[in-house]
Scaffold this active site. Structure first.
Site, short mmCIF file in Angstrom:
data_model
loop_
_atom_site.label_atom_id
_atom_site.label_comp_id
_atom_site.label_asym_id
_atom_site.label_seq_id
_atom_site.Cartn_x
_atom_site.Cartn_y
_atom_site.Cartn_z
N HIS A 225 0.87 -1.18 0.00
CA HIS A 225 0.00 0.00 0.00
C HIS A 225 0.90 1.23 0.00
O HIS A 225 1.84 1.31 0.79
CB HIS A 225 -0.91 -0.01 1.23
CG HIS A 225 -1.89 1.12 1.25
ND1 HIS A 225 -2.92 1.20 0.35
CD2 HIS A 225 -1.98 2.22 2.03
CE1 HIS A 225 -3.62 2.31 0.58
NE2 HIS A 225 -3.06 2.95 1.60
N TYR A 251 -7.34 8.80 -1.72
CA TYR A 251 -7.61 9.63 -0.54
C TYR A 251 -6.47 10.63 -0.41
O TYR A 251 -5.37 10.40 -0.93
CB TYR A 251 -7.73 8.77 0.73
CG TYR A 251 -6.51 7.98 1.10
CD1 TYR A 251 -5.41 8.57 1.75
CD2 TYR A 251 -6.42 6.62 0.83
CE1 TYR A 251 -4.28 7.84 2.09
CE2 TYR A 251 -5.29 5.88 1.17
CZ TYR A 251 -4.22 6.49 1.80
OH TYR A 251 -3.09 5.77 2.14
N ASP A 531 -29.09 -19.55 16.41
CA ASP A 531 -30.50 -19.73 16.08
C ASP A 531 -30.55 -20.96 15.16
O ASP A 531 -30.03 -20.89 14.04
CB ASP A 531 -31.00 -18.47 15.37
CG ASP A 531 -32.47 -18.52 15.01
OD1 ASP A 531 -33.29 -18.53 15.95
OD2 ASP A 531 -32.79 -18.53 13.81
C1 LIG Z 1 0.96 2.69 3.73
C2 LIG Z 1 -0.13 2.41 4.74
C3 LIG Z 1 -1.03 3.40 5.09
C4 LIG Z 1 -2.04 3.14 6.03
N1 LIG Z 1 -2.90 4.14 6.37
C5 LIG Z 1 -3.85 3.91 7.32
C6 LIG Z 1 -4.74 4.96 7.71
O1 LIG Z 1 -4.70 6.05 7.18
N2 LIG Z 1 -5.67 4.69 8.65
C7 LIG Z 1 -5.77 3.46 9.25
O2 LIG Z 1 -6.63 3.28 10.10
N3 LIG Z 1 -4.94 2.46 8.88
C8 LIG Z 1 -3.99 2.66 7.94
N4 LIG Z 1 -3.14 1.65 7.58
C9 LIG Z 1 -3.30 0.35 8.23
C10 LIG Z 1 -2.58 0.35 9.58
O3 LIG Z 1 -1.25 0.70 9.42
C11 LIG Z 1 -2.67 -1.03 10.20
O4 LIG Z 1 -4.00 -1.50 10.17
C12 LIG Z 1 -2.22 -1.02 11.64
O5 LIG Z 1 -1.01 -0.36 11.81
C13 LIG Z 1 -2.11 -2.43 12.13
O6 LIG Z 1 -1.63 -2.44 13.43
P1 LIG Z 1 -1.25 -3.79 14.15
O7 LIG Z 1 -1.03 -3.48 15.56
O8 LIG Z 1 -2.26 -4.83 13.82
O9 LIG Z 1 0.04 -4.32 13.39
P2 LIG Z 1 1.56 -3.85 13.41
O10 LIG Z 1 1.70 -2.39 13.56
O11 LIG Z 1 2.19 -4.45 12.20
O12 LIG Z 1 2.13 -4.50 14.71
C14 LIG Z 1 2.42 -5.88 14.81
C15 LIG Z 1 3.67 -6.00 15.68
O13 LIG Z 1 3.86 -7.34 16.06
C16 LIG Z 1 5.23 -7.56 16.19
N5 LIG Z 1 5.47 -9.00 16.14
C17 LIG Z 1 5.23 -9.82 15.09
N6 LIG Z 1 5.59 -11.09 15.41
C18 LIG Z 1 6.03 -11.07 16.67
C19 LIG Z 1 6.54 -12.05 17.55
N7 LIG Z 1 6.64 -13.33 17.16
N8 LIG Z 1 6.94 -11.69 18.78
C20 LIG Z 1 6.83 -10.40 19.18
N9 LIG Z 1 6.38 -9.41 18.39
C21 LIG Z 1 5.97 -9.73 17.15
C22 LIG Z 1 5.80 -6.82 15.01
O14 LIG Z 1 7.16 -6.52 15.18
C23 LIG Z 1 4.93 -5.58 14.95
O15 LIG Z 1 5.48 -4.49 15.62
C24 LIG Z 1 -2.14 1.87 6.62
C25 LIG Z 1 -1.24 0.87 6.24
C26 LIG Z 1 -0.26 1.12 5.32
C27 LIG Z 1 0.68 0.02 4.93
#
Ligand SMILES: Cc1cc2nc3c(=O)[nH]c(=O)nc-3n(C[C@H](O)[C@H](O)[C@H](O)COP(=O)(O)OP(=O)(O)OC[C@H]3O[C@@H](n4cnc5c(N)ncnc54)[C@H](O)[C@@H]3O)c2cc1C
Length: 806
Positions: A225, A251, A531
């Site tokens: 993205h 956007y 249900d």
């Molecule tokens: C370019 C871009 C633009 C975006 N813009 C928007 C926006 O405008 N608005 C919006 O709402 N969303 C947006 N999103 C989506 C948003 O970034 C994600 O939905 C959100 O950050 C997800 O958060 P998370 O906590 O699920 O995942 P992450 O932020 O990926 O966190 C997961 C974490 O888990 C850790 N992890 C993984 N495996 C392990 C393990 N085995 N042990 C310990 N730690 C581990 C990783 O290191 C990571 O830090 C965008 C995404 C992208 C790529």
């Protein structure tokens, strides 16, 4: 680092920190969050930060409305400023259909109390002056939307959690998830083991692989993205609204007096197909200009100054997209105590997600209807990466594409076909898909000659066919043959089976073998979790049938309540039985022709079941109906299903038998007042509120939810599911439309449609009891126009139930 905790959270992105924040807010102190790199180092740090509140379901909208409330106060509460900017947002319409969609959005927003207005092109451009009004027909404006700094909000949540005792460990990787007898027991990390009864997987795009290691299906896939950051553009200043221009797939918002412009291209690129590189942390992907070019061109059409603006950076990051584009939340059906939260839009939804998941963990109940986000909506086939990634790509590519009602998935089709599929196809079935099954929506063979005599108008006309009315009438006037093989089916067996089902069901299922019971399964609040029909096959054996999509969910609900003594076994038998449905006033004559069993009313009464032989096959016949007519569900082994179908088809020709698809079934059930779980009835409503009090047997002894129902009965319900008849039959509600009493919105349509026999447009909605009286004059806003409606006596069809008991 602690070695024991109440909960371990894996992943320090926005979700993990929000779950930690809210678990500690509910009083849990022994909470450990482990992050393999640094906080925000996954997808969170590179998000664009947009927060838009209006979403496809009431629950997600309410959750993001809560996020906004939270983001407003986080700076004062934690001392860490997430830079919440309440700039408002615009959603543009450049085609007439998009304008109708916006009108429908504005109407739905009203039902949530979310302020949203329709603006003229001029008014929209006044709010974002560098924008061109080219092709613009209007815009929807939400004043309380905005944007937030994704890193800031995550660190603020982490700080709030820490202040209440959570331990947040960076540089600690979870390497193994410990389980024992279907329960999670803790995690093994790079720094030692932590024992815990609750493990929360908020590992974003890494979450799927972690879950798969313990047998949990979590279909989330990284997709590239991108957004562009430009140099300064004249006229751009802080405080301008966020703009979504879905017709151009883009956007944008102001960022440092330039633009941040992103979008959802039609041909997205999957990433990490062969696995995520181990060193991928706090990193971006190389910018892909070729891929971004169509979006950049579209951007320049809306903001001409983009042509000459300097480029600061093209940000490319992997976004975790789920197999249907919605969030995935809840406790894994395969592993107790293993909770998940993942999916986009994480920044917008994190506040609400954290609160909901914390409540689910602490109280055992999310408190809201989360079906569309529930991990239990995924069947085993979502564990297949090719299938699930295909769906994720399709969901991403359609994120901004105008979606019409009743649209079907294009990818991953043809996965499950019933044994009678060749006959359905031969009759010109127009297939839809549910839970992987190909199911007929209607049949070309039923298309009438000449122009249709009736058609819905407006939005409801999309994906509609005049064959639906023909099929509907066949069931009411002669007979219809349906393929219901996709029904989810379970066997509950053992000496403890009746005790378990008596505890779970509000109806009395301790009835003689051969009795079919329609029942709900309730949560402790009396809300409807399932249900279904429960049929006693033998003293210690029950056959349970539920909707095609609800199999994993309902099975998990039953499994969670199994006694530990091993006295009950439950098994999914969906694939072991085909189901052919035969209904209509001529159903008996047709069935009688192909069986030697006596199927007269006296010998085979309503709501009973038995073995009969049909066309040489052993068939388990249940006399029950979802369409309100005499008839049977005929369960047969798949190898013999075609024979049963053919025998009935041949016998039925003389009686006007027609093949019938799901759209006609929906119309039939609506006018008969049969509820549909996930829209009309959900865990948020009790049977007394939904008009299913007739199933509740308070005097049968203890059952889950009974106390709540007793209390509600004593107090009286405050709201009730009502049937509204819309004054203009061609104005058809599809769900989520507001119901008006004078100038007040008093409800939201749960489901609606046209009843071809009663000749009425019907809409169901929960209304305050004061407005639930028959004859109350209201209005339903359909396609942005208020149409008069009246609360009507229901069911609209056959209120005396004489047809089903014929
Ligand atoms: C370019 C871009 C633009 C975006 N813009 C928007 C926006 O405008 N608005 C919006 O709402 N969303 C947006 N999103 C989506 C948003 O970034 C994600 O939905 C959100 O950050 C997800 O958060 P998370 O906590 O699920 O995942 P992450 O932020 O990926 O966190 C997961 C974490 O888990 C850790 N992890 C993984 N495996 C392990 C393990 N085995 N042990 C310990 N730690 C581990 C990783 O290191 C990571 O830090 C965008 C995404 C992208 C790529």
């Amino acid at each position: 680092m602690k070695t024991e905790a109440q909960a371990v959270i894996i992943g320090g992105g926005v979700y993990g920190c929000s779950v930690a924040y809210h678990l500690t807010a509910l009083g849990w102190r022994d909470v450990v969050l482990v992050e393999k790199g640094r906080l925000t180092g996954g997808a969170t740090f590179h998000a664009a930060g947009l927060v838009g509140q209006l979403r496809g379901t009431p629950s997600l909208t309410r959750m993001i409305m809560y996020s906004v409330d939270l983001y407003r106060r986080l700076a004062a509460e934690t001392g860490q400023d997430p830079d919440w900017r309440e700039t408002g947002s615009l959603r543009l319409a450049a085609t007439p259909d998009r304008l109708v969609e916006l009108r429908r959005h504005v109407a739905t927003a009203r039902t949530y109390g979310l302020e949203m207005h329709l603006l003229s092109p001029r008014e929209a451009v006044d709010l974002f002056p560098v924008m061109s009004d080219r092709d613009l027909l209007g815009a929807a404006y939400v004043p309380t939307d905005g944007s937030v700094d994704p890193t800031g909000v995550t660190l603020a949540l982490a700080r709030g959690a820490r202040a209440r005792g959570a331990e947040i460990c960076e540089g600690v990787e979870v390497r193994e998830i410990l389980t024992k007898r279907g329960r999670v027991r803790g995690v093994v990390t790079s720094h030692g083991t932590i024992r815990a009864e609750v493990v929360v997987n908020t590992a974003g795009i890494w979450g799927r692989e972690l879950a798969a290691r313990v047998g949990v299906v979590l279909p989330i896939y990284p997709i590239e993205h991108q957004y562009l950051l430009t140099g300064p553009i004249d006229g751009l200043r802080r405080g301008l609204p966020v703009v979504r221009d879905p017709d151009l797939l883009i956007y944008f918002r102001e960022e440092a007096r330039g633009l941040c412009l992103g979008g959802y291209e039609r041909h997205p690129l999957p990433w990490g197909v062969d696995g995520i590189p181990p060193d991928f942390h706090h990193r971006l992907l190389p910018p892909n200009w070729e891929q971004f070019e169509p979006l950049a061109r579209n951007g320049a059409r809306r903001i001409p100054a983009l042509e000459t603006a300097g480029v600061r950076e093209l940000v490319n990051g992997p976004d975790g997209i789920t197999a249907d584009g919605e969030l995935i939340l809840g406790e894994a059906p395969q592993l107790r105590g293993f909770f998940v939260a993942c999916g986009t839009p994480g920044i917008a939804s994190a506040g609400g997600v954290g609160r909901l998941l914390a409540q689910w963990i602490v109280e055992g109940d999310p408190g809201l209807d989360v079906w569309r986000m529930d991990i239990r909506r995924f069947q085993a086939h979502y564990g297949d990466p090719a299938y699930a990634r295909g769906r994720a790509l399709e969901a991403y590519s359609k994120n901004y594409v105008l979606r019409y009602p009743f649209e079907e998935w294009e990818s991953g089709r043809g996965l499950k076909r019933s044994a009678v599929y060749p006959r359905l196809a031969g009759l010109g079935a127009v297939f839809g898909e549910k839970a992987g099954w190909e199911r007929p929506n209607w049949f070309a063979v039923n298309l009438p000659d000449g122009p249709p005599t009736w058609a819905p108008r407006g939005w409801a006309r999309h994906n509609w066919s005049p064959a639906i009315g023909v099929e509907h009438r066949a069931v009411r006037e002669a007979a219809g043959l349906c393929d219901f093989t996709s029904f989810a089916k379970f066997e509950v067996v053992g000496p403890g089976a009746v005790g378990l089902l008596q505890w779970l069901c509000d109806n009395d299922v301790d009835r003689p073998p051969g009795t079919v019971v329609y029942t709900q399964m309730l949560n402790a609040r009396g809300g409807i979790e399932c249900d279904l029909t429960v049929t006693r096959v033998a003293a210690d054996r029950f056959f349970v049938v539920t909707g095609s999509a609800f199999g994993v969910h309902d099975l998990a609900w039953i499994t969670r309540h199994l006694p530990e003594d091993g006295s009950v076994a439950v098994r999914d038998v969906t694939g072991e039985w085909a189901c052919v449905g035969l209904w209509g006033p001529r159903a008996r004559e047709i069935l009688q022709q192909v069986t030697e069993a006596d199927v007269s009313h006296g010998a085979f009464p309503y709501m009973t079941a038995r073995w009969v032989r049909v066309g040489g096959a052993e068939v388990w016949a249940q006399r029950v109906t979802y369409v309100g007519e005499l008839g049977w569900e005929l369960y047969v082994r798949p190898v013999q299903a075609l024979g049963v179908w053919d025998a009935l088809w041949e016998a039925g020709r003389a009686w006007g038998l027609r093949p019938v698809g799901y759209r006609a079934v929906d119309s039939l059930r609506l006018e008969k007042g049969y509820r549909y779980w996930s829209v009309d009835i959900t865990p948020e409503y009790t049977p007394y509120e939904s008009g299913q009090g007739f199933c509740v047997k308070l005097d049968k002894g203890a059952f889950q939810g009974r106390e709540a129902l007793v209390a509600q009965k004593a107090e009286g319900v405050r709201r009730r599911l009502c049937c509204l008849v819309v004054a203009e039959p061609q104005a058809v509600a599809l769900g989520n439309e507001p119901v008006w009493a004078g100038d007040r919105v008093v409800g939201r349509v749960t489901s609606g449609g046209y009843g071809y026999t009663v000749g009425e447009s019907l809409a169901y909605a929960y209304l305050p009891v004061a407005l639930a009286r028959v004859g109350t004059a209201l209005a339903v806003e359909i396609d942005g126009v208020r149409v008069a409606a009246v609360v009507a006596r229901e069911p609209r069809y056959d209120p005396g139930h004489t047809r089903v008991r014929a």
